[in-house]
Motif scaffolding. Structure first.
Motif, PDB file in Angstrom:
ATOM      1  N   TYR A 265       0.822  -1.212   0.000  1.00 57.81           N
ATOM      2  CA  TYR A 265       0.000   0.000   0.000  1.00 57.81           C
ATOM      3  C   TYR A 265       0.854   1.259   0.000  1.00 57.81           C
ATOM      4  O   TYR A 265       1.964   1.290   0.519  1.00 57.81           O
ATOM      5  N   LEU A 266       0.262   2.337  -0.535  1.00 58.74           N
ATOM      6  CA  LEU A 266       0.864   3.670  -0.548  1.00 58.74           C
ATOM      7  C   LEU A 266      -0.071   4.619   0.182  1.00 58.74           C
ATOM      8  O   LEU A 266      -1.295   4.523   0.057  1.00 58.74           O
ATOM      9  N   ARG A 267       0.517   5.534   0.927  1.00 59.85           N
ATOM     10  CA  ARG A 267      -0.269   6.556   1.612  1.00 59.85           C
ATOM     11  C   ARG A 267       0.481   7.872   1.553  1.00 59.85           C
ATOM     12  O   ARG A 267       1.700   7.912   1.674  1.00 59.85           O
ATOM     13  N   TYR A 268      -0.265   8.957   1.350  1.00 56.23           N
ATOM     14  CA  TYR A 268       0.269  10.311   1.458  1.00 56.23           C
ATOM     15  C   TYR A 268      -0.320  10.902   2.732  1.00 56.23           C
ATOM     16  O   TYR A 268      -1.539  11.019   2.857  1.00 56.23           O
ATOM     17  N   SER A 269       0.543  11.272   3.678  1.00 52.77           N
ATOM     18  CA  SER A 269       0.072  11.830   4.951  1.00 52.77           C
ATOM     19  C   SER A 269       1.264  12.453   5.671  1.00 52.77           C
ATOM     20  O   SER A 269       2.388  12.382   5.184  1.00 52.77           O
TER      21      SER A 269
ATOM     22  N   TYR B 284      -1.814  10.902  -6.479  1.00 51.28           N
ATOM     23  CA  TYR B 284      -2.138  11.815  -5.383  1.00 51.28           C
ATOM     24  C   TYR B 284      -1.029  12.839  -5.120  1.00 51.28           C
ATOM     25  O   TYR B 284      -0.846  13.269  -3.992  1.00 51.28           O
ATOM     26  N   LEU B 285      -0.336  13.258  -6.162  1.00 47.81           N
ATOM     27  CA  LEU B 285       0.751  14.225  -5.979  1.00 47.81           C
ATOM     28  C   LEU B 285       0.269  15.547  -5.397  1.00 47.81           C
ATOM     29  O   LEU B 285       1.033  16.257  -4.752  1.00 47.81           O
ATOM     30  N   ARG B 286      -1.007  15.867  -5.590  1.00 43.67           N
ATOM     31  CA  ARG B 286      -1.549  17.111  -5.011  1.00 43.67           C
ATOM     32  C   ARG B 286      -1.385  17.121  -3.493  1.00 43.67           C
ATOM     33  O   ARG B 286      -1.305  18.174  -2.873  1.00 43.67           O
ATOM     34  N   GLU B 287      -1.333  15.948  -2.888  1.00 41.10           N
ATOM     35  CA  GLU B 287      -1.169  15.845  -1.436  1.00 41.10           C
ATOM     36  C   GLU B 287       0.165  16.440  -0.975  1.00 41.10           C
ATOM     37  O   GLU B 287       0.276  16.919   0.149  1.00 41.10           O
ATOM     38  N   LEU B 288       1.172  16.409  -1.834  1.00 44.52           N
ATOM     39  CA  LEU B 288       2.477  16.981  -1.479  1.00 44.52           C
ATOM     40  C   LEU B 288       2.347  18.474  -1.196  1.00 44.52           C
ATOM     41  O   LEU B 288       2.981  18.997  -0.278  1.00 44.52           O
ATOM     42  N   ARG B 289       1.509  19.151  -1.973  1.00 42.55           N
ATOM     43  CA  ARG B 289       1.313  20.587  -1.790  1.00 42.55           C
ATOM     44  C   ARG B 289       0.602  20.888  -0.473  1.00 42.55           C
ATOM     45  O   ARG B 289       0.637  22.011   0.011  1.00 42.55           O
ATOM     46  N   GLU B 290      -0.072  19.880   0.078  1.00 39.78           N
ATOM     47  CA  GLU B 290      -0.797  20.046   1.339  1.00 39.78           C
ATOM     48  C   GLU B 290       0.031  19.578   2.534  1.00 39.78           C
ATOM     49  O   GLU B 290      -0.492  19.434   3.636  1.00 39.78           O
TER      50      GLU B 290
END
Length: 134
Positions: free
Chosen positions: A21-25, A74-80
């Motif tokens: 699995y991959l997660r952006y957090s 989900y690269l937009r998550e990096l900006r967040e």
């Protein structure tokens, strides 16, 4: 946690079943204190929202192509302020986007910024990134 530095290294880990699995957090420590929240309803979900990394059965292109696509989703998550990391765990339900919700989370590794750059380049070179579905 160690850091995955190349897309090929991620491909090896996923191929061996070690990084499902991959997660952006903000990361495993921050995530351990609370489950994911459905942003539209405000409801707490019974686990962490994740993205599966193994390719589905219909995928006949190289696994590396699939992983580049998944990393870029989900690269937009990096900006967040989020960071990409890979993990394993036990799926207990599904979130609003039909994504698995995990408990008993076991962090595996961070993804380096180099992997992100390589995945973006690979994704745009090998696939029709952003192609309209209609």
């Amino acid at each position: 946690m160690f850091t995955v530095r190349r897309l090929g290294e991620l491909t090896e880990l996923v191929g061996a079943g070690l990084a499902p699995y991959l997660r952006y957090s903000p990361g495993p420590e921050a995530d351990a204190s609370h489950p994911s929240t459905d942003h539209e309803s405000g409801l707490l979900m019974p686990g962490l929202s994740v993205n599966p990394l193994p390719a589905p059965g219909w995928w006949t292109l190289p696994l590396e192509d699939w992983l580049a696509r998944r990393v870029c989703q989900y690269l937009r998550e990096l900006r967040e302020g989020a960071y990409p990391w890979i993990l394993s765990g036990r799926s207990v339900d599904f979130g609003p986007d039909n994504e698995p919700l995990l408990v008993d989370v076991r962090p595996v590794a961070w993804l380096s910024s180099q992997v992100i750059v390589e995945a973006k380049e690979h994704y745009h070179a090998r696939l029709r990134a952003g192609e309209s579905t209609h």
